[in-house]
Design a protein around this motif. Sequence first.
Motif, mmCIF file in Angstrom:
data_model
loop_
_atom_site.group_PDB
_atom_site.id
_atom_site.type_symbol
_atom_site.label_atom_id
_atom_site.label_comp_id
_atom_site.label_asym_id
_atom_site.label_seq_id
_atom_site.Cartn_x
_atom_site.Cartn_y
_atom_site.Cartn_z
ATOM 1 N N SER A 39 -97.698 15.864 -33.107
ATOM 2 C CA SER A 39 -96.899 15.038 -34.020
ATOM 3 C C SER A 39 -95.858 15.883 -34.738
ATOM 4 N N PHE A 40 -96.256 17.092 -35.123
ATOM 5 C CA PHE A 40 -95.319 17.996 -35.778
ATOM 6 C C PHE A 40 -94.187 18.386 -34.828
ATOM 7 N N LEU A 41 -94.529 18.726 -33.589
ATOM 8 C CA LEU A 41 -93.501 19.093 -32.610
ATOM 9 C C LEU A 41 -92.537 17.935 -32.360
ATOM 10 N N MET A 42 -93.059 16.720 -32.249
ATOM 11 C CA MET A 42 -92.191 15.562 -32.041
ATOM 12 C C MET A 42 -91.281 15.337 -33.247
ATOM 13 N N ALA A 43 -91.808 15.569 -34.455
ATOM 14 C CA ALA A 43 -90.982 15.423 -35.662
ATOM 15 C C ALA A 43 -89.852 16.460 -35.669
ATOM 16 N N VAL A 44 -90.171 17.697 -35.263
ATOM 17 C CA VAL A 44 -89.148 18.750 -35.211
ATOM 18 C C VAL A 44 -88.096 18.420 -34.150
ATOM 19 N N ILE A 45 -88.527 17.973 -32.983
ATOM 20 C CA ILE A 45 -87.589 17.612 -31.909
ATOM 21 C C ILE A 45 -86.705 16.452 -32.352
ATOM 22 N N ASN A 46 -87.303 15.423 -32.955
ATOM 23 C CA ASN A 46 -86.511 14.291 -33.443
ATOM 24 C C ASN A 46 -85.527 14.716 -34.529
ATOM 25 N N PHE A 47 -85.957 15.625 -35.407
ATOM 26 C CA PHE A 47 -85.055 16.136 -36.437
ATOM 27 C C PHE A 47 -83.857 16.834 -35.816
ATOM 28 N N LEU A 48 -84.108 17.679 -34.830
ATOM 29 C CA LEU A 48 -83.012 18.401 -34.191
ATOM 30 C C LEU A 48 -82.044 17.441 -33.488
ATOM 31 N N ILE A 49 -82.586 16.435 -32.843
ATOM 32 C CA ILE A 49 -81.728 15.444 -32.178
ATOM 33 C C ILE A 49 -80.903 14.691 -33.215
ATOM 34 N N ILE A 50 -81.546 14.235 -34.283
ATOM 35 C CA ILE A 50 -80.837 13.491 -35.328
ATOM 36 C C ILE A 50 -79.791 14.377 -36.000
ATOM 37 N N ALA A 51 -80.133 15.632 -36.278
ATOM 38 C CA ALA A 51 -79.174 16.546 -36.909
ATOM 39 C C ALA A 51 -77.959 16.749 -36.005
ATOM 40 N N PHE A 52 -78.180 16.878 -34.703
ATOM 41 C CA PHE A 52 -77.060 17.045 -33.776
ATOM 42 C C PHE A 52 -76.198 15.791 -33.732
ATOM 43 N N VAL A 53 -76.827 14.625 -33.708
ATOM 44 C CA VAL A 53 -76.069 13.368 -33.683
ATOM 45 C C VAL A 53 -75.248 13.211 -34.966
ATOM 46 N N VAL A 54 -75.840 13.503 -36.110
ATOM 47 C CA VAL A 54 -75.106 13.410 -37.373
ATOM 48 C C VAL A 54 -73.953 14.411 -37.380
#
Length: 140
Positions: free
Chosen positions: A82-97
């Motif tokens: 769950s932590f890894l998925m949260a980090v991956i989602n954060f990185l994707i969202i940060a890149f999109v923003v």
Amino acid sequence: MINEFKDFIAKGNVMDMAVGIIIGAAFTAIVTSLVGDLINPIIALFTGGIDFSGWFYTLDGSDQSSLDAAREAGVPVFAIGSFLMAVINFLIIAFVVFMLVKMVNRVKAAAERPDEVVPEVKSGPSELDILIEIRDALKR
């Protein structure tokens, strides 16, 4: 006290902050949908749909079939997936923003740039030159 509250609410900073929060909430919904509905499926296509959220360790050594079952049983769980998925989602969202902000800045710079700079053409002496000539003529 009511007058102080009115003064506080009437300040521009409070209204700007309220508008920012509302726009931020709407922007969050857009970015979440963009990542969840458009980008994550493309990434899943290339990665084969890898989902780390089921990767966990029970800290008491018990054998649980799933993370949800372990949590329902009250077992202490180290949910690394769950932590890894949260980090991956954060990185994707940060890149999109980042890409959205970059695009908005590019559009804003293009809107602020004048279409065509017309060079100033001087036709004859300037006002200052004429005044200097008049002054010199009066001195003579």
